[in-house]
Design a protein around this motif. Structure first.
Motif, PDB file in Angstrom:
ATOM      1  N   ASN A 240       9.600  93.343  40.762  1.00 19.37           N
ATOM      2  CA  ASN A 240       8.301  92.634  41.676  1.00 19.37           C
ATOM      3  C   ASN A 240       8.132  91.368  42.051  1.00 19.37           C
ATOM      4  N   PHE A 241       8.611  90.404  40.568  1.00 19.12           N
ATOM      5  CA  PHE A 241       8.794  89.501  40.550  1.00 19.12           C
ATOM      6  C   PHE A 241       9.889  88.850  41.017  1.00 19.12           C
ATOM      7  N   GLN A 242      11.242  89.668  40.654  1.00 15.78           N
ATOM      8  CA  GLN A 242      11.928  88.700  41.050  1.00 15.78           C
ATOM      9  C   GLN A 242      12.225  88.678  43.140  1.00 15.78           C
TER      10      GLN A 242
ATOM     11  N   ALA B  50      -7.323  89.465  45.362  1.00 13.36           N
ATOM     12  CA  ALA B  50      -6.788  90.256  46.211  1.00 13.36           C
ATOM     13  C   ALA B  50      -7.102  90.445  47.401  1.00 13.36           C
ATOM     14  N   THR B  51      -7.202  90.561  48.477  1.00 15.83           N
ATOM     15  CA  THR B  51      -8.009  89.851  49.462  1.00 15.83           C
ATOM     16  C   THR B  51      -6.978  91.288  50.889  1.00 15.83           C
ATOM     17  N   GLY B  52      -5.896  91.150  51.116  1.00 17.40           N
ATOM     18  CA  GLY B  52      -5.142  91.276  52.457  1.00 17.40           C
ATOM     19  C   GLY B  52      -5.236  90.308  53.301  1.00 17.40           C
TER      20      GLY B  52
ATOM     21  N   ILE C 123      -2.953  76.365  48.986  1.00 17.16           N
ATOM     22  CA  ILE C 123      -3.626  76.496  48.804  1.00 17.16           C
ATOM     23  C   ILE C 123      -4.368  77.787  48.098  1.00 17.16           C
ATOM     24  N   ASP C 124      -5.453  77.970  47.048  1.00 15.45           N
ATOM     25  CA  ASP C 124      -5.809  78.852  46.268  1.00 15.45           C
ATOM     26  C   ASP C 124      -7.401  79.317  46.284  1.00 15.45           C
ATOM     27  N   HIS C 125      -7.575  80.492  46.960  1.00 15.94           N
ATOM     28  CA  HIS C 125      -9.040  80.572  46.477  1.00 15.94           C
ATOM     29  C   HIS C 125      -9.128  81.200  44.734  1.00 15.94           C
TER      30      HIS C 125
HETATM   31  P1  FDA Z   1       0.038  87.406  44.098  1.00 18.22           P
HETATM   32  O1  FDA Z   1      -0.666  88.198  44.105  1.00 18.22           O
HETATM   33  O2  FDA Z   1       1.057  86.952  42.743  1.00 18.22           O
HETATM   34  O3  FDA Z   1       0.132  85.909  44.262  1.00 18.22           O
HETATM   35  C1  FDA Z   1      -0.651  85.763  45.578  1.00 18.22           C
HETATM   36  C2  FDA Z   1      -1.846  84.874  45.951  1.00 18.22           C
HETATM   37  O4  FDA Z   1      -3.031  84.208  46.747  1.00 18.22           O
HETATM   38  C3  FDA Z   1      -3.049  84.676  44.407  1.00 18.22           C
HETATM   39  O5  FDA Z   1      -2.971  83.464  43.476  1.00 18.22           O
HETATM   40  C4  FDA Z   1      -4.149  85.178  45.239  1.00 18.22           C
HETATM   41  O6  FDA Z   1      -5.420  84.320  44.543  1.00 18.22           O
HETATM   42  C5  FDA Z   1      -3.770  83.877  46.811  1.00 18.22           C
HETATM   43  N1  FDA Z   1      -4.914  83.892  47.753  1.00 18.22           N
HETATM   44  C6  FDA Z   1      -4.681  85.924  48.403  1.00 18.22           C
HETATM   45  N2  FDA Z   1      -6.177  86.103  49.022  1.00 18.22           N
HETATM   46  C7  FDA Z   1      -6.172  84.710  49.544  1.00 18.22           C
HETATM   47  C8  FDA Z   1      -7.079  84.534  50.365  1.00 18.22           C
HETATM   48  N3  FDA Z   1      -7.818  84.797  51.448  1.00 18.22           N
HETATM   49  N4  FDA Z   1      -7.431  82.367  50.349  1.00 18.22           N
HETATM   50  C9  FDA Z   1      -6.699  81.934  49.623  1.00 18.22           C
HETATM   51  N5  FDA Z   1      -5.501  82.791  48.487  1.00 18.22           N
HETATM   52  C10 FDA Z   1      -5.792  84.144  48.443  1.00 18.22           C
HETATM   53  N6  FDA Z   1       5.969  92.002  38.534  1.00 18.22           N
HETATM   54  C11 FDA Z   1       6.667  92.293  37.586  1.00 18.22           C
HETATM   55  O7  FDA Z   1       7.916  91.989  38.499  1.00 18.22           O
HETATM   56  N7  FDA Z   1       6.468  92.271  36.326  1.00 18.22           N
HETATM   57  C12 FDA Z   1       5.696  92.715  36.079  1.00 18.22           C
HETATM   58  O8  FDA Z   1       5.362  92.382  34.688  1.00 18.22           O
HETATM   59  C13 FDA Z   1       4.420  93.049  36.637  1.00 18.22           C
HETATM   60  N8  FDA Z   1       3.540  93.171  36.668  1.00 18.22           N
HETATM   61  C14 FDA Z   1       2.572  93.279  36.889  1.00 18.22           C
HETATM   62  C15 FDA Z   1       0.814  93.759  35.766  1.00 18.22           C
HETATM   63  C16 FDA Z   1       0.138  93.768  36.997  1.00 18.22           C
HETATM   64  C17 FDA Z   1      -1.722  94.263  35.991  1.00 18.22           C
HETATM   65  C18 FDA Z   1      -0.571  93.311  38.123  1.00 18.22           C
HETATM   66  C19 FDA Z   1      -1.224  93.492  39.269  1.00 18.22           C
HETATM   67  C20 FDA Z   1       1.107  93.400  38.821  1.00 18.22           C
HETATM   68  C21 FDA Z   1       2.466  93.529  37.944  1.00 18.22           C
HETATM   69  N9  FDA Z   1       3.431  93.658  38.819  1.00 18.22           N
HETATM   70  C22 FDA Z   1       4.431  92.671  37.725  1.00 18.22           C
HETATM   71  C23 FDA Z   1       3.197  92.910  39.818  1.00 18.22           C
HETATM   72  C24 FDA Z   1       3.485  91.355  40.708  1.00 18.22           C
HETATM   73  O9  FDA Z   1       2.614  90.869  40.116  1.00 18.22           O
HETATM   74  C25 FDA Z   1       3.292  90.782  42.246  1.00 18.22           C
HETATM   75  O10 FDA Z   1       4.333  91.499  42.424  1.00 18.22           O
HETATM   76  C26 FDA Z   1       3.675  89.388  42.025  1.00 18.22           C
HETATM   77  O11 FDA Z   1       2.343  88.548  41.591  1.00 18.22           O
HETATM   78  C27 FDA Z   1       3.416  88.927  43.915  1.00 18.22           C
HETATM   79  O12 FDA Z   1       3.285  87.679  44.324  1.00 18.22           O
HETATM   80  P2  FDA Z   1       2.839  86.887  45.250  1.00 18.22           P
HETATM   81  O13 FDA Z   1       3.079  85.470  44.827  1.00 18.22           O
HETATM   82  O14 FDA Z   1       3.490  87.096  46.991  1.00 18.22           O
HETATM   83  O15 FDA Z   1       1.366  87.948  45.021  1.00 18.22           O
END
Ligand code: FDA
Length: 390
Positions: free
Chosen positions: A375-377, A167-169, A29-31
Motif C-alpha cells: 500500500n505504501f508502494q 481518516a475522514t473519507g 494542507i492537512d487537518h
Molecule cells: P494517508 O492516510 O497516509 O494520508 C491521508 C492524509 O490526509 C492524512 O494525513 C490525513 O490526516 C489527511 N486528511 C484526511 N482527511 C482530511 C481532511 N478532511 N482535511 C485535511 N486533511 C485530511 N501500508 C504499508 O504499505 N506498510 C505498512 O507497514 C502499513 N502499516 C499500516 C499500519 C496501520 C495501523 C494502518 C492504519 C495502515 C498501514 N498501512 C501500511 C497502510 C498505509 O498506511 C496506507 O495505505 C497509506 O498511508 C495511504 O497513504 P495516503 O497518503 O493515501 O493516505
C-alpha cells in the motif's frame, strides 16, 4: 488570496511524495497536527515501506490494469534507492517486506526533506472548494479564514480506515462534487469476527498463533494466523479479508505442506497408545491441537481410530471451514478497499479525465494492496506519477 501552482490535500504518504515532485510553489494542507501519522505507526513503528516483489498482481481494483503504469514507472527499487540515499538503514523481515532498522520517523523526515521548499500547513481544514479557471479553497488555518488558489488540486486524503487517526473519507466527497464515481468501499486488511459460539471457542485459544493456508474469495494466502478474544487475526486473515464477502466461508489449513493423515497413520503404527491431541501437537501448538481433537470428536487413543476417523481428524486440521459474520471494521482496518473509480482517471498521471487539473492519488483511489508494504508502494508510485505530470 495566496496563489500556488499546486495544492495537495493530505500530508500522508501519497501527498508528501507528490509534493516532492510537483514543483516548489506547492502547498500541502492537512487537518492533523503532524504529517504522515499513518507512516509513523506503520509496521509497529518501523514502517514496512515497500515490498521487493511488488507487482500489479498484488493489488485489488475494479480495473486490475490501472495500477500498472505508475507501478512500473516508479518502482519499489526507485523508493529503495531514495531510502538508501538518505542513509536510512533497512532490512527484509519476510516475504520481501522491507522495514526501517530504526524508526518509521526516518521515512517521514526523508519525505519532508524531499518536499521542501513546498509549504506545509497543518491544523488546516477545507471549508469549500470551487472551480473557475483553477481551484479556490476556503480554509480554516488554525482558526483563521484563509483563501488559496491553484490551477492543480491533488486529493491525497486517504480512505476511511482508523478514524481516530483523522481518516475522514473527505476525498470521496471531493470526487462526488466533481462528478466522479466512487466504487463500494469496505474495510480491508482487517481481523474477521464470528458468531457467539465460534467466538467462545476462539476465546479459549486467544494468543495462539500458527502458520496456515487460508483460502476464500478465489484466492489463498500462506502466512500466520492469530486467535484472539474477538475472532481471527494475523497476516493470513488480514490478507483474506480483502477477498472475503458476507455469507461466504473461509477455509483454513492449519498445517500446510504437512501430510497429516499419513502422519497420524504412522503414529498409529509406531506408538498408537497416544491421545489424538498429543499426536497433533507434533504439528500444531498444544492448545490448538487439543481444540482440533475435541472439535473432531476424536476419543481414546490413536490406536483405537480407524482410517475414516483418522481422515476426519486430518480434515479438521487441513480443511477447517469457518463462516465469519463480519470484520472489526474501519476501527482497526489497515486500508479501505474501493474508492475513486479508476475509469474516471488517467492511469499515467492520476488526473481526472473530465476535470482538468484535478488529481487523485494514494488510498483514496480504488487501488488496494496486499499486506506487506504494497500500500505504501502504491502511495509512492501514484504520488510520483501525479507530481511528474504536474
Ligand atoms: P494517508 O492516510 O497516509 O494520508 C491521508 C492524509 O490526509 C492524512 O494525513 C490525513 O490526516 C489527511 N486528511 C484526511 N482527511 C482530511 C481532511 N478532511 N482535511 C485535511 N486533511 C485530511 N501500508 C504499508 O504499505 N506498510 C505498512 O507497514 C502499513 N502499516 C499500516 C499500519 C496501520 C495501523 C494502518 C492504519 C495502515 C498501514 N498501512 C501500511 C497502510 C498505509 O498506511 C496506507 O495505505 C497509506 O498511508 C495511504 O497513504 P495516503 O497518503 O493515501 O493516505
Amino acid at each position: 488570496m495566496t496563489r500556488f501552482d499546486t495544492i495537495i490535500i493530505g500530508a500522508g504518504a501519497a501527498g508528501l511524495m507528490c509534493a516532492a515532485h510537483a514543483g516548489p510553489n506547492t502547498l500541502v494542507i492537512d487537518h492533523a497536527k503532524a504529517p504522515g501519522e499513518k507512516i509513523r505507526i506503520s509496521g509497529g513503528g518501523r514502517c514496512n515501506f515497500t515490498n521487493m516483489y511488488a507487482a500489479p498482481e498484488n493489488f485489488l481494483s475494479q480495473n486490475p490494469h490501472f495500477a500498472k503504469s505508475a507501478l512500473s514507472r516508479y518502482t519499489q527499487w526507485d523508493f529503495i534507492d531514495l531510502v538508501a540515499r538518505h542513509g536510512i538503514a533497512y532490512h527484509e523481515k519476510t516475504l520481501g517486506q522491507l522495514f526501517c532498522d530504526h524508526s518509521a520517523k526516518d521515512i517521514i523526515a526523508m519525505l519532508l526533506a524531499e518536499m521542501s521548499p513546498a509549504s506545509l500547513w497543518l491544523n488546516t481544514t477545507v471549508k469549500e472548494i470551487t472551480r473557475n479557471d483553477g481551484y479556490t479553497l476556503r480554509l480554516d488555518r488554525e482558526g483563521r479564514d484563509v483563501t488559496v488558489t491553484a490551477p492543480n488540486l491533488v486529493v491525497a486524503c486517504g480512505g476511511k480506515s482508523i478514524p481516530k487517526m483523522g481518516a475522514t473519507g473527505f476525498g470521496y466527497q471531493i470526487a462526488a462534487q466533481f462528478g466522479h464515481d466512487v466504487t463500494e468501499t469496505r474495510p480491508a486488511l482487517v481481523p474477521l469476527t464470528f458468531g457467539d459460539q465460534q467466538k467462545e471457542a476462539f476465546r479459549a485459544l486467544a494468543g495462539v498463533a500458527c502458520d496456515a493456508r487460508v483460502s476464500g474469495g478465489g484466492t489463498a494466502f500462506e502466512e500466520a494466523v492469530l486467535f484472539t478474544h474477538r475472532g481471527l487475526s494475523g497476516p493470513a486473515i488480514l490478507q483474506i479479508s480483502s477477498y472475503w464477502r458476507e455469507t461466504e466461508a473461509i477455509r483454513v489449513n492449519l498445517a500446510p505442506g504437512v501430510d497429516v493423515f499419513g502422519g497420524l497413520r504412522d503414529v498409529r503404527q509406531s506408538r498408537g497408545r497416544v491421545a489424538p491431541a498429543t499426536a497433533l501437537a507434533e504439528v500444531l501448538p498444544k492448545r490448538l491441537a487439543q481444540d482440533v481433537a475435541e472439535r473432531a470428536g476424536a476419543q481414546g487413543n490413536i490406536a483405537d481410530m480407524n482410517d475414516t476417523a483418522l481422515r476426519s481428524l486430518a480434515d479438521a486440521v487441513e480443511a477447517w471451514e469457518l463462516y465469519p459474520i463480519g470484520t472489526e471494521g474501519y476501527r482497526t482496518a489497515e486500508v479501505t478497499l474501493g474508492g475513486v473509480d479508476t475509469d474516471g482517471l488517467n492511469a499515467r498521471t492520476m488526473e481526472s479525465k473530465s476535470v482538468p487539473g484535478l488529481y487523485f492519488i494514494g488510498e483514496v483511489v480504488d487501488v488496494t494492496g496486499w499486506l506487506g508494504g504494497y500500500n505504501f508502494q502504491w502511495a509512492w508510485s501514484s504520488g510520483w506519477a501525479a507530481g511528474q505530470a504536474i
